[in-house]
Design a protein around this motif. Structure first.
Motif, short mmCIF file in Angstrom:
data_model
loop_
_atom_site.label_atom_id
_atom_site.label_comp_id
_atom_site.label_asym_id
_atom_site.label_seq_id
_atom_site.Cartn_x
_atom_site.Cartn_y
_atom_site.Cartn_z
N TYR A 55 -35.77 60.37 -34.09
CA TYR A 55 -34.84 60.06 -32.63
C TYR A 55 -33.34 60.09 -33.33
CZ TYR A 55 -38.92 59.77 -30.05
OH TYR A 55 -40.72 59.83 -29.66
N THR A 57 -30.21 60.81 -32.95
CA THR A 57 -28.97 61.02 -31.96
C THR A 57 -29.07 59.91 -30.56
OG1 THR A 57 -29.78 62.22 -30.52
CG2 THR A 57 -27.83 63.22 -33.06
N ASP A 60 -30.95 62.01 -28.38
CA ASP A 60 -32.80 61.54 -28.14
C ASP A 60 -33.34 60.04 -28.06
OD1 ASP A 60 -32.21 64.06 -29.15
OD2 ASP A 60 -31.76 63.08 -31.01
N SER A 63 -33.33 60.32 -24.32
CA SER A 63 -34.02 61.03 -23.66
C SER A 63 -35.48 60.47 -23.53
CB SER A 63 -33.70 62.11 -24.37
OG SER A 63 -32.15 62.41 -23.68
N GLY A 343 -38.27 65.32 -23.12
CA GLY A 343 -37.69 64.45 -24.76
C GLY A 343 -38.30 65.70 -25.73
N GLU A 344 -37.39 66.56 -25.94
CA GLU A 344 -38.57 67.12 -27.02
C GLU A 344 -39.09 66.53 -28.23
OE1 GLU A 344 -36.46 71.45 -30.07
OE2 GLU A 344 -35.65 70.22 -28.32
N GLN A 345 -38.55 65.63 -28.74
CA GLN A 345 -38.91 64.55 -30.35
C GLN A 345 -40.49 64.45 -29.40
OE1 GLN A 345 -35.91 65.12 -28.99
NE2 GLN A 345 -34.51 65.43 -30.14
#
Length: 554
Positions: A55, A57, A60, A63, A343-345
């Motif tokens: 994460y 940023t 990120d 989210s 959350g893409e990460q």
């Protein structure tokens, strides 16, 4: 001549010899404690690095916080959400598992230096000298408190080195230490209740499980506030020492006043433990041992029957804990897509843990089964080290003085533990499948499918068990440290390796890396057969080494 009343003499004498017993306990734990502390410090460091990498940023982080706060999956398995700074996100990931680990380390330590000493007869010899009635328990608690404070200090150093704020790092370290100290008091009481170290550890472990469940229920039923990035827990969380650690909210509120709760709890429950020591004889528990049958079963005099008598309590408590966790994980599996959608990460992380599949439910089960398999490997380590306990307590030598051979005695224990591994893995899959099947209206299909997936990890767990057997056979004095160290390496290299970006050559050192990411991947026989062959070979080496060495006792 000074006048000293009788009560004053008794009061002073009750703690006589405590300092020497502290030094003795530290000497006995000169391997186990550093292994625990270093393993937890490594987990802390790797967790901090992974959060910073996953994460990068503020968007990120936000989210992730929003997705976690909205999902019972994350709240049950991770922890409380208290904002979206780097420190707050890290705290939501590590405070709960570190608190549980500190509690486990502490309960084992206290029981080892109290009830186990009485069970083996060491306490009676020690207290025949100038040693007070409360000295043994006091020394155990002093070492336990000191170990947790050192753990807290290590956490602070690691987190500050990662660039996190000092105040929040101190709050997190002290919160984890407070949870561990609270469970030291719990172990002080369970050690007085029963005359068996295994049962005392089981009762303390059950208390740890109840604390986890109370915390999970309280967090899952809490209220989401502040634009979805903060959860206010409901009342069950406040009944749990693990929940208290979370409520400190490091890197957010830094609620120092919450730290008074574990301190007051430890003082109160610890006082009960001291009071109970005055109401029983050395070697006995408050709950009397039930008389056995007039005649022993025909199985008891056999190697297998004797091993079962020693191993059954450990297996029962592990089966109970594994089943409860599996039901929880299975019941919330259908919500995993909702959790990962924002959350893409996090989705990338789950995909890595799940062997690269894009089906998030299968990836979730693959990650859960990998984690649970390492937990079952912990059962194998603990159960097989009972052999070392029998030897160091002096009970093995009289047994081997009969017609029983060393090989038969050892293989009876190994066979039972391997059977226990199969049972626990089957329970993992069946309980997960039952809970997930009830949600998806397909109980038979899910139970069969997930039970088969869980059983695929048996050969990898057997390799860990084989290392324990070999270390006991060849280096008994170092077997405890080697065994737990290998398990910690499997956790870091195998399970966390993809997240930490470790080279494939390093990850391949863990047997769990070579198991297909079931149910996300198809099962192939070749790696499982190879792992099983390695396990059999290493066990055979351990048996040969055991046959050729002297029997030792502490």
């Amino acid at each position: 001549m000074s006048a000293v009343t009788a009560p004053e003499k008794v009061g002073r004498g009750q703690y006589a010899g405590t300092a020497r017993l502290v030094r003795l306990a530290l000497r006995r734990d000169r391997i186990q404690l550093p292994v625990w502390l270093l393993a937890l410090a490594a987990l802390q460091a790797f967790s901090a690095s992974s959060v910073l990498g996953l994460y990068p940023t503020e968007g990120d982080l936000r989210s992730f916080a929003v997705a976690t706060a909205a999902s019972p999956v994350a709240l049950a398995t991770n922890g409380l959400v208290s904002g979206y700074s780097v420190g707050a996100v890290l705290a939501s990931q590590i405070v709960m598992p570190l608190s549980l680990a500190a509690g486990l380390m502490t309960t084992l330590l206290v029981v080892r230096h109290t009830r186990q000493n009485e069970e083996t007869g060491r306490a009676e010899l020690v207290e025949a000298a100038v040693v007070g009635r409360r000295a043994l328990l006091t020394a155990a608690l002093v070492v336990a408190v000191g170990a947790n404070l050192v753990l807290g200090l290590i956490n602070v150093v690691v987190l500050v080195a990662e660039g996190l704020p000092f105040a929040g790092s101190v709050a997190l370290g002290v919160a984890v230490a407070g949870a561990g100290i609270a469970f030291a008091a719990v172990a002080a009481v369970t050690a007085q209740v029963t005359d068996s170290a295994r049962t005392a550890n089981g009762l303390a472990g059950a208390a740890l499980g109840v604390a986890f469940l109370l915390r999970a229920v309280g967090d899952m039923t809490g209220t989401v506030t502040e634009n979805g990035t903060r959860v206010v827990s409901s009342w069950p969380t406040w009944l749990s020492p693990v929940g208290w650690a979370e409520q400190v909210r490091p890197y957010d509120d830094n609620a120092w006043w919450v730290l008074a709760l574990p301190v007051l709890f430890a003082l109160t429950v610890g006082s009960v433990g001291f009071a109970l020591t005055e109401r029983r004889d050395i070697g006995s528990g408050l709950v009397p041992t039930r008389p056995g049958p007039a005649r022993a079963s025909g199985l008891l005099p056999t190697p297998l029957g004797s091993a079962w008598r020693i191993q059954r309590t450990i297996l029962f408590w592990w089966a109970f804990g594994i089943t409860v966790l599996a039901v929880v994980y299975g019941a919330i599996a259908d919500q995993i897509d909702d959790f990962l959608g924002e959350g893409e990460q996090v989705a990338d992380m789950m995909e890595q843990l799940g062997g690269g599949t894009t089906d998030m439910v299968d990836a979730y089960f693959a990650a859960i089964f990998g984690m649970m398999a390492i937990a079952v490997a912990g059962y194998a380590v603990q159960a097989l080290l009972r052999m070392r306990g029998e030897e160091s307590a002096g009970r093995l030598e009289p047994v081997l003085a009969t017609a029983l051979s060393r090989s038969r005695w050892m293989l009876a224990h190994v066979g039972l533990v391997v059977s226990g591994i199969v049972v626990l893995q089957a329970l993992t899959g069946a309980a997960t499948g039952l809970a997930y099947g009830l949600v998806t209206d397909d109980v038979p299909g899910k139970v069969v499918h997930l039970t088969g997936a869980a059983l695929a990890f048996v050969p990898a767990i057997a390799v860990v068990a084989a290392v324990v057997v070999a270390s006991f056979g060849g280096a008994p004095a170092w077997s405890t440290g080697i065994s737990w160290g290998v398990l910690a390496a499997c956790l870091i290299f195998g399970f966390l390796g993809p997240l930490l970006g470790l080279p494939q050559a390093v990850r391949d050192l863990s047997p769990f890396t070579h198991v297909p990411a079931v149910p996300a991947a198809e099962v192939t026989a070749a790696p499982l057969v190879l792992l099983a062959t390695i396990a059999v070979f290493v066990i055979a080496v351990g048996v040969v080494l055991f046959r050729r060495r002297d029997i030792t006792s502490s």
